[in-house]
Design an enzyme around this catalytic site. Sequence first.
Site, PDB file in Angstrom:
ATOM      1  N   ASP A   1      12.702  10.013  -6.452  1.00  0.00           N
ATOM      2  CA  ASP A   1      11.243  10.014  -6.368  1.00  0.00           C
ATOM      3  C   ASP A   1      10.643  10.382  -7.725  1.00  0.00           C
ATOM      4  O   ASP A   1      10.953  11.444  -8.286  1.00  0.00           O
ATOM      5  CB  ASP A   1      10.821  11.045  -5.305  1.00  0.00           C
ATOM      6  CG  ASP A   1       9.424  10.799  -4.788  1.00  0.00           C
ATOM      7  OD1 ASP A   1       8.724   9.924  -5.334  1.00  0.00           O
ATOM      8  OD2 ASP A   1       9.030  11.485  -3.827  1.00  0.00           O
ATOM      9  N   ASP A   2       9.808   9.511  -8.252  1.00  0.00           N
ATOM     10  CA  ASP A   2       9.077   9.785  -9.509  1.00  0.00           C
ATOM     11  C   ASP A   2       9.990   9.940 -10.731  1.00  0.00           C
ATOM     12  O   ASP A   2       9.600  10.584 -11.712  1.00  0.00           O
ATOM     13  CB  ASP A   2       8.206  11.059  -9.392  1.00  0.00           C
ATOM     14  CG  ASP A   2       7.086  10.929  -8.387  1.00  0.00           C
ATOM     15  OD1 ASP A   2       6.960   9.875  -7.746  1.00  0.00           O
ATOM     16  OD2 ASP A   2       6.316  11.910  -8.239  1.00  0.00           O
TER      17      ASP A   2
ATOM     18  N   CYS B   1       4.539   5.798  -4.354  1.00  0.00           N
ATOM     19  CA  CYS B   1       5.629   5.859  -3.380  1.00  0.00           C
ATOM     20  C   CYS B   1       5.491   4.981  -2.147  1.00  0.00           C
ATOM     21  O   CYS B   1       6.329   4.123  -1.876  1.00  0.00           O
ATOM     22  CB  CYS B   1       5.743   7.317  -2.954  1.00  0.00           C
ATOM     23  SG  CYS B   1       6.663   7.575  -1.475  1.00  0.00           S
TER      24      CYS B   1
ATOM     25  N   LYS C   1      13.217  11.416   2.138  1.00  0.00           N
ATOM     26  CA  LYS C   1      11.768  11.182   2.203  1.00  0.00           C
ATOM     27  C   LYS C   1      11.433   9.897   2.942  1.00  0.00           C
ATOM     28  O   LYS C   1      11.985   8.847   2.648  1.00  0.00           O
ATOM     29  CB  LYS C   1      11.230  11.118   0.781  1.00  0.00           C
ATOM     30  CG  LYS C   1       9.739  10.817   0.698  1.00  0.00           C
ATOM     31  CD  LYS C   1       9.260  10.835  -0.748  1.00  0.00           C
ATOM     32  CE  LYS C   1       7.785  10.521  -0.843  1.00  0.00           C
ATOM     33  NZ  LYS C   1       7.297  10.614  -2.232  1.00  0.00           N
TER      34      LYS C   1
ATOM     35  N   HIS D   1       7.645   8.924   4.295  1.00  0.00           N
ATOM     36  CA  HIS D   1       6.322   8.601   3.722  1.00  0.00           C
ATOM     37  C   HIS D   1       5.827   7.196   4.076  1.00  0.00           C
ATOM     38  O   HIS D   1       5.157   6.544   3.269  1.00  0.00           O
ATOM     39  CB  HIS D   1       6.341   8.794   2.191  1.00  0.00           C
ATOM     40  CG  HIS D   1       4.975   9.179   1.661  1.00  0.00           C
ATOM     41  ND1 HIS D   1       4.661   9.229   0.318  1.00  0.00           N
ATOM     42  CD2 HIS D   1       3.835   9.521   2.319  1.00  0.00           C
ATOM     43  CE1 HIS D   1       3.412   9.582   0.163  1.00  0.00           C
ATOM     44  NE2 HIS D   1       2.890   9.763   1.365  1.00  0.00           N
TER      45      HIS D   1
ATOM     46  N   HIS E   1      10.109  14.830  -7.217  1.00  0.00           N
ATOM     47  CA  HIS E   1       8.685  14.953  -6.872  1.00  0.00           C
ATOM     48  C   HIS E   1       8.244  16.420  -6.903  1.00  0.00           C
ATOM     49  O   HIS E   1       9.072  17.316  -6.789  1.00  0.00           O
ATOM     50  CB  HIS E   1       8.489  14.379  -5.456  1.00  0.00           C
ATOM     51  CG  HIS E   1       7.077  13.993  -5.139  1.00  0.00           C
ATOM     52  ND1 HIS E   1       6.139  14.914  -4.742  1.00  0.00           N
ATOM     53  CD2 HIS E   1       6.447  12.793  -5.158  1.00  0.00           C
ATOM     54  CE1 HIS E   1       4.981  14.293  -4.520  1.00  0.00           C
ATOM     55  NE2 HIS E   1       5.152  12.996  -4.771  1.00  0.00           N
TER      56      HIS E   1
ATOM     57  N   ASP F   1      11.419   5.272  -7.073  1.00  0.00           N
ATOM     58  CA  ASP F   1      10.332   4.591  -6.355  1.00  0.00           C
ATOM     59  C   ASP F   1       9.100   4.294  -7.197  1.00  0.00           C
ATOM     60  O   ASP F   1       8.232   3.537  -6.784  1.00  0.00           O
ATOM     61  CB  ASP F   1       9.924   5.405  -5.115  1.00  0.00           C
ATOM     62  CG  ASP F   1       9.166   6.673  -5.472  1.00  0.00           C
ATOM     63  OD1 ASP F   1       9.389   7.235  -6.578  1.00  0.00           O
ATOM     64  OD2 ASP F   1       8.337   7.118  -4.660  1.00  0.00           O
ATOM     65  N   ASN F   2       9.017   4.933  -8.351  1.00  0.00           N
ATOM     66  CA  ASN F   2       7.916   4.660  -9.291  1.00  0.00           C
ATOM     67  C   ASN F   2       8.200   5.439 -10.571  1.00  0.00           C
ATOM     68  O   ASN F   2       9.146   6.234 -10.625  1.00  0.00           O
ATOM     69  CB  ASN F   2       6.536   5.034  -8.711  1.00  0.00           C
ATOM     70  CG  ASN F   2       6.428   6.437  -8.162  1.00  0.00           C
ATOM     71  OD1 ASN F   2       6.324   6.630  -6.958  1.00  0.00           O
ATOM     72  ND2 ASN F   2       6.492   7.442  -9.014  1.00  0.00           N
TER      73      ASN F   2
ATOM     74  N   LYS G   1       3.896   6.907 -13.635  1.00  0.00           N
ATOM     75  CA  LYS G   1       3.399   6.842 -12.252  1.00  0.00           C
ATOM     76  C   LYS G   1       1.894   6.535 -12.252  1.00  0.00           C
ATOM     77  O   LYS G   1       1.173   7.076 -13.094  1.00  0.00           O
ATOM     78  CB  LYS G   1       3.665   8.186 -11.588  1.00  0.00           C
ATOM     79  CG  LYS G   1       3.289   8.252 -10.117  1.00  0.00           C
ATOM     80  CD  LYS G   1       3.690   9.604  -9.516  1.00  0.00           C
ATOM     81  CE  LYS G   1       3.375   9.673  -8.040  1.00  0.00           C
ATOM     82  NZ  LYS G   1       3.779  10.960  -7.447  1.00  0.00           N
TER      83      LYS G   1
HETATM   84  C1  NG6 Z   1      -1.344  12.283  -5.093  1.00  0.00           C
HETATM   85  C2  NG6 Z   1      -1.086  13.754  -5.322  1.00  0.00           C
HETATM   86  C3  NG6 Z   1       0.257  13.895  -6.019  1.00  0.00           C
HETATM   87  C4  NG6 Z   1       1.339  13.192  -5.245  1.00  0.00           C
HETATM   88  C5  NG6 Z   1       0.955  11.755  -4.986  1.00  0.00           C
HETATM   89  C6  NG6 Z   1       1.934  11.004  -4.125  1.00  0.00           C
HETATM   90  C7  NG6 Z   1      -3.055  15.211  -5.731  1.00  0.00           C
HETATM   91  C8  NG6 Z   1      -4.027  15.723  -6.755  1.00  0.00           C
HETATM   92  N1  NG6 Z   1      -2.141  14.350  -6.171  1.00  0.00           N
HETATM   93  O1  NG6 Z   1      -2.537  12.120  -4.388  1.00  0.00           O
HETATM   94  O2  NG6 Z   1       0.563  15.247  -6.187  1.00  0.00           O
HETATM   95  O3  NG6 Z   1       1.583  13.842  -4.033  1.00  0.00           O
HETATM   96  O4  NG6 Z   1      -0.292  11.704  -4.336  1.00  0.00           O
HETATM   97  O5  NG6 Z   1       3.116  10.798  -4.799  1.00  0.00           O
HETATM   98  O6  NG6 Z   1      -3.135  15.578  -4.574  1.00  0.00           O
HETATM   99  S1  NG6 Z   1       4.089   9.697  -4.275  1.00  0.00           S
HETATM  100  O7  NG6 Z   1       5.233   9.703  -5.176  1.00  0.00           O
HETATM  101  O8  NG6 Z   1       4.465  10.073  -2.923  1.00  0.00           O
HETATM  102  O9  NG6 Z   1       3.381   8.424  -4.335  1.00  0.00           O
HETATM  103 CA    CA Z   2       7.136   8.611  -5.876  1.00  0.00          CA
END
Ligand code: NG6
Ligand code: CA
Length: 505
Positions: free
Chosen positions: A32-33, A72, A125, A127, A268, A320-321, A350
């Site tokens: 992740d990330d 993600c 994960k 999601h 993440h 994933d990104n 990201k």
């Molecule tokens: C964003 C969140 C970030 C992360 C992301 C999802 C805030 C300010 N930022 O909205 O922290 O959770 O969403 O990340 O809340 S992902 O990898 O699951 O796409």
């Molecule tokens: Ca991610």
Amino acid sequence: WSCLAALLLAVVANHVQAADTRLPNIVYIYADDLGYGDIGCYGANGIKTPNLDRLATQGLRFTDAHSPSATCTPSRYALLTGEYAWRKPGTGILPGDAALIIEPGRPTLPSLLKQAGYTTGCVGKWHLGLGKGNLDWNGEIKPGPLEVGFDSCFIMPATGDRVPCVYVKDHRVVGLDPKDPIQVNYTMPIGDDPTGKDHPELLKVKPSHGHDSTIINGVSRIGFMTGGHSARWVDQTMAETFNRKANEFIEANQDRPFFLYYATHDIHVPRLPGARFLGKSERGVRGDVIEELDWCVGDVLATLDRLKLTNNTLFIFTSDNGPVVDDGYADGAVEALGEHKPSGPLRGGKYSPYEGGTRVPFLVRWPGKIKPGDSSALLCQIDLLATFAALVKQDVPAGAGPDSMNLLPALLGESDQGRDHLVEHANVLSIRKGSWKLVSGVPGRELPKKVAAKKKAARRPAELFDLSKHLDESENVAAEHPDVVKDLTDLLDQVRQRSPGSASR
Ligand code: NG6
Ligand code: CA
């Protein structure tokens, strides 16, 4: 004797043949990330990843492989369905109480493998939403992974920074005490647990942006939750918990073809590595969780070795990104970055439409089948549905995986030929073809009609890059090549208008 010898020979030959024709196990590890430059074999600095580096030495290291999106949920949606997420409204980053966004019964990457005789498992994960809306976390949690192609699952519902902070095994929250029911709310505070907003003095790590709702394990999250105390996860043991589940799945299914989808929480936010990884890297907690991730991969590889499954397992590691350094917690990652470049030579990370948003590490190992080396083939995780289907000789049903392309020869390193073109998805859509990249002004998600009209008028002009000259997208050459801008704009329009199901494969 000769009779016995012949019989023995026949048995041995049969055995060898059986081993040869057996479908390979598939292990897919989805970090992740994790950015293009975040691990040793892609140029990391001050972060050691010996296990991933070994994977690169023993397998293929792709230099132009992509996640479908720069965040993600849409990436995972596209990977599992073979459909570009920007085609479907409601596939953006989901809250932790969202309903499942993949229709049960729809052909998916795991369901196609299941059809081919695979046992399919999902760890880590998720999601992608659970239930049909208004989910009762204390009852049966469905539909979810089991309704879209997985035989079993052990998951975190959304993200590490979103409530509910509990694990779900198959259809139930793990370790839940019925006398302490869970409730989740994303619009208003619920229950008596303190929030980060009102009680910053209780926090182990302070938010830098958002993340100020319910405090769980000393970390304030996105969203409010109450109850479920006995079921709440401990962030510091999450990596080893998921890894144990991944290993258990492999062990339990060692005698049949299996597919393991293992999506890590690392790297993440919140970044809270296990005690033995804290302070281990030279790059603060962000480096530490990368080293923890590397250890996890090594541990799964060791399980395959121990069970003698290594040679018959197609192993894929990717992300994933692209990377982000401050993603909402002031955890010191920015200060500790030093010379390390999470996106390597690429621009952005990201959320970004530039290459760092979606170009990610992608390592593929299958000893004896895949010759070690590098591949510059352009490919995307969205292609794995059609590619795996080809590998296991399953037809992709009409209309399924509309944007997925069979790139099996490229995946196996038999060809450098990847995609002809690829749409990259962030806040705007970009399109790649050859060495050209067009960052368009077209929004990456469906906007309400009024907003869309306004935005269209205010669209920023497209940018054009020649990646063979400026991999870092530092020079916009749109003005010099209006013909290329037009061709790519038209091509993007064509792909956008193509009704799902009619994409060429
Ligand atoms: C964003 C969140 C970030 C992360 C992301 C999802 C805030 C300010 N930022 O909205 O922290 O959770 O969403 O990340 O809340 S992902 O990898 O699951 O796409
Ligand atoms: Ca991610």
